[in-house]
Design an enzyme around this catalytic site. Structure first.
Site, short mmCIF file in Angstrom:
data_model
loop_
_atom_site.label_atom_id
_atom_site.label_comp_id
_atom_site.label_asym_id
_atom_site.label_seq_id
_atom_site.Cartn_x
_atom_site.Cartn_y
_atom_site.Cartn_z
N GLU A 107 8.87 14.92 -0.33
CA GLU A 107 9.26 13.48 -0.34
C GLU A 107 10.93 13.39 -1.01
OE1 GLU A 107 7.47 10.33 0.06
OE2 GLU A 107 6.99 12.01 1.44
N HIS B 69 17.98 2.46 -16.26
CA HIS B 69 18.42 3.58 -16.82
C HIS B 69 17.28 3.88 -17.53
CE1 HIS B 69 20.44 6.43 -19.32
NE2 HIS B 69 20.67 5.69 -20.53
N HIS C 86 15.39 7.76 -20.08
CA HIS C 86 15.73 9.07 -20.74
C HIS C 86 14.57 9.99 -20.26
CE1 HIS C 86 18.08 6.93 -24.08
NE2 HIS C 86 18.75 6.91 -22.81
N GLU D 114 24.61 -0.51 -22.90
CA GLU D 114 25.21 -0.08 -21.41
C GLU D 114 25.43 -1.20 -20.42
OE1 GLU D 114 26.35 2.76 -21.75
OE2 GLU D 114 24.49 3.84 -23.14
N HIS E 116 21.56 13.27 -21.52
CA HIS E 116 21.04 11.84 -21.63
C HIS E 116 20.06 11.27 -20.93
CE1 HIS E 116 22.86 7.71 -23.11
NE2 HIS E 116 21.73 7.48 -22.71
O1 2HA Z 1 19.80 1.51 -25.02
O2 2HA Z 1 19.67 4.34 -23.60
O3 2HA Z 1 22.39 4.82 -23.26
C1 2HA Z 1 19.90 2.61 -25.45
C2 2HA Z 1 20.54 3.77 -24.16
C3 2HA Z 1 21.89 3.94 -24.22
ZN ZN Z 2 20.51 5.96 -22.46
#
Ligand code: 2HA
Ligand code: ZN
Length: 285
Positions: free
Chosen positions: A170, A140, A142, A116, A211
């Site tokens: 908050e 980023h 998950h 990414e 995602h």
């Molecule tokens: O690195 O999170 O979006 C793996 C991920 C791809």
């Molecule tokens: Zn990801």
């Protein structure tokens, strides 16, 4: 100075590890990048190997030309970063027109930044503009409850901002400008990078449907903190929705406006239009 002794590198490693401890990074899930300050890169210059080839990014970020980024590696696991940093993270430099990168340190296994990286670079590019240059971190992850919510909330900034703001007090303090959303797309390339950057011009947080989540901030604490707050609010909403009980009350627009006034926050009023109160009785089905 050795790269691993630099404070920003230590902070990067700790931030990644904290995400792992939260359960946000299964397998190789998620990625982290930090746009280094000129003086931080200068201090480590002697440890960089700039002899490598340029790799095209597939996108261009002119305003980040020649900048250095600390970044996690592709197909590497957050759980291992603290123990084996040089294998799992690295430093990449952008070229003079912001269209390609080279690895100058680390990533000794895999030799490539996160899949990414194009999205990280594009998001840095628009957040630098949105913040007059103060934004440095893109994270980023998950997180389970955020992903779960993407199945039941509409893919719109309004729906998400309203739901999260209502979940706990908050939230509007931490992200008064709301959160953006993009619908499900193939990840890991320039298309999702461009779609993400379009939203992150406006929002410091962005949901990727089915995602995960991106957050941007000036430093590791505020970026991680925003993500933590969004994840917690999502968990509250999932628990409330899963209870099967009608919601009797939540925070209403007037309450959000009052908080914004009390704390002098730049609340995005347009996100309060078409208010969708969580306190509507559940319809029998
Ligand atoms: O690195 O999170 O979006 C793996 C991920 C791809
Ligand atoms: Zn990801």
């Amino acid at each position: 100075m050795a790269v691993l002794d630099a404070q920003c590198v230590q902070d990067f490693i700790q931030c990644a590890h904290n995400g792992w401890l939260q359960g946000w990074h299964e397998r190789n899930g998620g990625n982290l990048s930090y746009r280094m300050k000129a003086e931080e890169a200068a201090e480590l210059q002697g440890a960089f190997d700039e002899s490598g080839e340029w790799t095209p990014l597939g996108v261009t970020a002119e305003n980040l030309a020649n900048e250095y980024f600390l970044v996690t590696g592709t197909n590497r696991y957050f759980q291992n970063i603290k123990q084996k940093p040089a294998e799992n993270i690295g430093i990449c430099k952008l070229n003079a027109d912001g269209s390609a990168y080279k690895v100058v340190w680390g990533l000794t296994v895999g030799h490539k930044p996160t899949s990414e990286f194009a999205t990280h670079v594009m998001n840095h590019s628009v957040r630098v503009k949105a913040t007059n240059g103060t934004s440095r971190v893109i994270s980023h992850a998950h997180p389970t409850d955020v992903i779960a919510l993407t199945f039941i909330l509409e893919n719109s900034a309004k729906a998400w901002s309203q739901a999260l703001w209502q979940a706990m007090t908050e939230c509007v303090v931490i992200f008064p400008q709301g959160v953006g959303v993009i619908e499900w797309m193939v990840c890991g390339g320039p298309d999702i990078a461009r779609a993400s950057a379009q939203e992150m011009e406006k929002y410091a947080a962005l949901i990727w449907a089915q995602h995960g989540l991106f957050c941007a901030g000036d430093d590791f604490d505020s970026t991680f903190g925003m993500m933590h707050a969004i994840v917690k609010a999502a968990e509250i909403l999932i628990k409330v929705f899963s209870s099967g009980k009608p919601v009797l009350q939540s925070i209403e627009p007037e309450g959000l406006r009052d908080i914004a006034k009390a704390f002098n926050l730049p609340l995005d009023e347009s996100l309060l239009e078409d208010w969708d109160s969580l306190a509507l009785p559940l319809l029998p089905f």
